[in-house]
Motif scaffolding. Structure first.
Motif, PDB file in Angstrom:
ATOM      1  N   ASP A 154       0.937  -1.340   0.072  1.00 63.06           N
ATOM      2  CA  ASP A 154       0.096   0.119   0.067  1.00 63.06           C
ATOM      3  C   ASP A 154       0.981   1.255   0.225  1.00 63.06           C
ATOM      4  OD1 ASP A 154      -2.248  -1.216  -0.189  1.00 63.06           O
ATOM      5  OD2 ASP A 154      -2.612  -1.233   2.024  1.00 63.06           O
TER       6      ASP A 154
ATOM      7  N   ILE B 177      -3.999  -3.440  -1.633  1.00 59.92           N
ATOM      8  CA  ILE B 177      -5.474  -3.593  -1.204  1.00 59.92           C
ATOM      9  C   ILE B 177      -6.378  -2.933  -2.382  1.00 59.92           C
ATOM     10  CG2 ILE B 177      -7.388  -2.979   0.390  1.00 59.92           C
ATOM     11  CD1 ILE B 177      -5.293  -3.521   2.691  1.00 59.92           C
ATOM     12  N   ARG B 178      -6.152  -1.752  -2.979  1.00 64.52           N
ATOM     13  CA  ARG B 178      -6.788  -1.054  -3.689  1.00 64.52           C
ATOM     14  C   ARG B 178      -6.224  -0.822  -5.200  1.00 64.52           C
ATOM     15  NH1 ARG B 178      -8.847   3.346  -3.323  1.00 64.52           N
ATOM     16  NH2 ARG B 178     -10.799   3.096  -4.178  1.00 64.52           N
TER      17      ARG B 178
ATOM     18  N   HIS C 148      -5.780  -2.169  -8.133  1.00 67.05           N
ATOM     19  CA  HIS C 148      -6.639  -2.287  -9.506  1.00 67.05           C
ATOM     20  C   HIS C 148      -7.663  -0.860  -9.760  1.00 67.05           C
ATOM     21  CE1 HIS C 148      -4.310  -5.801 -10.782  1.00 67.05           C
ATOM     22  NE2 HIS C 148      -4.650  -6.313  -9.825  1.00 67.05           N
ATOM     23  N   THR C 149      -8.199  -0.764  -8.486  1.00 68.49           N
ATOM     24  CA  THR C 149      -9.027   0.468  -8.387  1.00 68.49           C
ATOM     25  C   THR C 149      -8.353   1.813  -8.985  1.00 68.49           C
ATOM     26  OG1 THR C 149     -10.719  -0.736  -6.926  1.00 68.49           O
ATOM     27  CG2 THR C 149     -10.812   1.505  -7.167  1.00 68.49           C
ATOM     28  N   ALA C 150      -7.537   1.960  -8.107  1.00 66.19           N
ATOM     29  CA  ALA C 150      -6.701   3.199  -8.189  1.00 66.19           C
ATOM     30  C   ALA C 150      -6.192   3.331  -9.656  1.00 66.19           C
ATOM     31  CB  ALA C 150      -5.702   3.213  -6.987  1.00 66.19           C
TER      32      ALA C 150
ATOM     33  N   ALA D 265     -10.199  -5.461 -10.303  1.00 66.57           N
ATOM     34  CA  ALA D 265     -10.778  -5.312  -8.942  1.00 66.57           C
ATOM     35  C   ALA D 265     -11.657  -6.093  -8.271  1.00 66.57           C
ATOM     36  CB  ALA D 265     -11.120  -3.582  -8.688  1.00 66.57           C
TER      37      ALA D 265
ATOM     38  N   GLU E  94     -11.396  -6.324  -4.181  1.00 71.06           N
ATOM     39  CA  GLU E  94     -11.164  -5.196  -3.399  1.00 71.06           C
ATOM     40  C   GLU E  94     -12.141  -4.056  -2.920  1.00 71.06           C
ATOM     41  OE1 GLU E  94      -7.184  -4.192  -6.742  1.00 71.06           O
ATOM     42  OE2 GLU E  94      -8.694  -2.616  -6.262  1.00 71.06           O
ATOM     43  N   PRO E  95     -12.000  -3.536  -1.777  1.00 77.73           N
ATOM     44  CA  PRO E  95     -13.105  -3.030  -1.188  1.00 77.73           C
ATOM     45  C   PRO E  95     -13.801  -2.042  -2.040  1.00 77.73           C
ATOM     46  CG  PRO E  95     -11.251  -3.119   0.179  1.00 77.73           C
ATOM     47  CD  PRO E  95     -10.779  -3.398  -1.066  1.00 77.73           C
ATOM     48  N   GLY E  96     -15.195  -1.967  -2.254  1.00 82.47           N
ATOM     49  CA  GLY E  96     -16.004  -1.096  -2.996  1.00 82.47           C
ATOM     50  C   GLY E  96     -15.888  -1.345  -4.351  1.00 82.47           C
ATOM     51  N   TRP E  97     -15.264  -2.582  -5.102  1.00 81.57           N
ATOM     52  CA  TRP E  97     -15.172  -2.928  -6.346  1.00 81.57           C
ATOM     53  C   TRP E  97     -16.655  -2.918  -6.968  1.00 81.57           C
ATOM     54  CZ3 TRP E  97     -17.986  -6.313  -8.551  1.00 81.57           C
ATOM     55  CH2 TRP E  97     -18.808  -7.524  -8.139  1.00 81.57           C
TER      56      TRP E  97
ATOM     57  N   THR F 240     -17.483   0.886  -7.592  1.00 80.37           N
ATOM     58  CA  THR F 240     -16.626   1.482  -8.551  1.00 80.37           C
ATOM     59  C   THR F 240     -17.088   1.292 -10.214  1.00 80.37           C
ATOM     60  OG1 THR F 240     -14.819   1.505  -7.073  1.00 80.37           O
ATOM     61  CG2 THR F 240     -14.226   1.556  -9.389  1.00 80.37           C
TER      62      THR F 240
END
Length: 280
Positions: free
Chosen positions: A167, A198-199, A201-203, A225, A230-233, A236
Motif C-alpha cells: 500500500d 489492497i486497492r 486495481h481500483t486506483a 478489482a 477489492e473494497p468497494g469494487w 466502482t
C-alpha cells in the motif's frame, strides 16, 4: 492431543462473509453467538460492519466496551462515526489507541480530518506510522493529498515506500500522479498491483480513466478489482458504467454494492428507478 471443537455456525458465517454476503452472515452468526461459539462474536461484529448495519453494531458493541472489552473499541468507534455521533466516536477511538489498538489510529485520523482538524489527524497518523502500523503510512499520504499539501505527501510517500508494504507503493503512485509524473506513476501502479496492494486495481483504473483517457484500460482494471475483491469494487464498476452511459449494465454492480450495505449505491439505484431516495 484433543482437537478443538468445531464451531459449525461460525464457520458457515465466516464463509458467507468471505463470499461477500454479510447480511446472510448476520443471521447465522447471531445463532452462533447464542450457541456459545467462541469465535462468533468477532465475526458478528465484522458482519454488522460489512453490511453497514451500524445501529446493530453499536447496540452489540457498546455494552462489551463498557464492560472493559476494549478490543472492540476501535470497531465501535467506526460504527459511531458512520452514524454521525462524532463526539462518542472520537472518545472510543482514542480509548482504542491508548489501549494499544494501533490500527484505530487510522480511523481516528480520518475522523479528525472530517471534522476539519487535519493537523491533529496528521499527528495521529504520523505517530502510528512511526510506531509501525502497516496502514498508517498510506493513510498519512492520502490525508496530505486531500489537504492539498503535495510536498508533505511526497515526503511521507518517499519515506515510507517499501515493496514489503504494497500500500505504500500505491501511495507513492498517487503522489507521482499528482505531480504529473505520469509514466513513473503508471509503473508504480502496476507494481502495486503485482505486489497485492489492497486497492491497486481500483486506483490504477481511476488513473487510466482520468489521466490517460483510457476507458477500456480502466474497465479492465475495474474487472481486476472485482476478481481480487477489492473494497468497494462493485460501486466502482457501477459508477464507471453509469458514467460511460451504460446504466443497464451498471445495475448488476450497484445492486451487489447495495446488498453489501453501500448506501450511496442503494440511493443511486433508487434514482435509476425514478424514486426519491429521501422517501421511505
Amino acid at each position: 492431543m484433543t482437537s478443538l471443537p468445531v464451531e459449525p455456525l461460525a464457520a458457515e458465517g465466516a464463509a458467507l462473509l468471505e463470499s461477500g454476503r454479510p447480511l446472510e452472515a448476520v443471521d447465522v452468526l447471531r445463532q452462533a453467538v447464542a450457541s456459545g461459539e467462541q469465535t462468533a462474536p468477532d465475526l458478528l461484529v465484522r458482519a454488522y460492519l460489512d453490511s453497514g448495519n451500524w445501529h446493530a453494531a453499536v447496540e452489540w458493541l457498546t455494552p462489551l466496551v463498557e464492560q472493559g472489552h476494549v478490543r472492540f473499541a476501535g470497531r465501535l468507534g467506526v460504527a459511531l462515526s458512520e452514524l454521525g455521533d462524532r463526539v462518542r466516536a472520537e472518545e472510543v477511538l482514542r480509548l482504542a489507541v491508548s489501549s494499544g489498538e494501533l490500527g484505530a489510529a487510522n480511523d481516528l485520523g480520518i475522523l479528525l480530518r472530517d471534522d476539519g482538524r487535519t493537523a491533529e489527524g496528521v499527528l495521529v497518523l504520523a505517530r502510528a506510522a512511526e510506531q509501525g502500523d502497516p496502514l498508517a503510512p498510506a493513510n498519512l499520504v492520502a490525508l496530505h493529498l486531500e489537504d492539498g499539501d503535495l510536498p508533505a505527501a511526497a515526503e511521507a510517500a518517499e519515506r515510507y515506500a517499501d515493496p514489503a508494504r504494497p500500500d505504500t507503493v500505491l501511495a507513492l503512485a498517487e503522489v507521482r500522479a499528482a505531480q504529473a509524473r505520469l509514466d513513473e506513476a503508471d509503473g508504480l501502479f502496476r507494481q502495486a498491483g503485482e505486489l497485492g496492494a489492497i486497492r491497486a486495481h481500483t486506483a490504477y483504473g481511476q488513473f487510466l480513466l482520468t489521466e490517460r483517457g483510457d476507458v477500456l484500460g480502466a474497465q479492465r482494471e475495474f474487472l481486476e478489482a472485482r476478481r481480487h475483491a477489492e473494497p468497494g469494487w462493485a460501486w466502482t464498476m457501477g459508477r464507471f458504467l453509469l458514467d460511460v452511459g451504460r446504466p443497464d449494465d451498471a445495475r448488476e454492480f450497484l445492486q451487489v454494492a447495495a446488498d453489501g450495505g453501500d448506501r450511496v449505491a442503494a440511493e443511486t439505484l433508487a434514482e435509476l428507478d425514478g424514486l426519491d431516495p429521501a422517501d421511505d
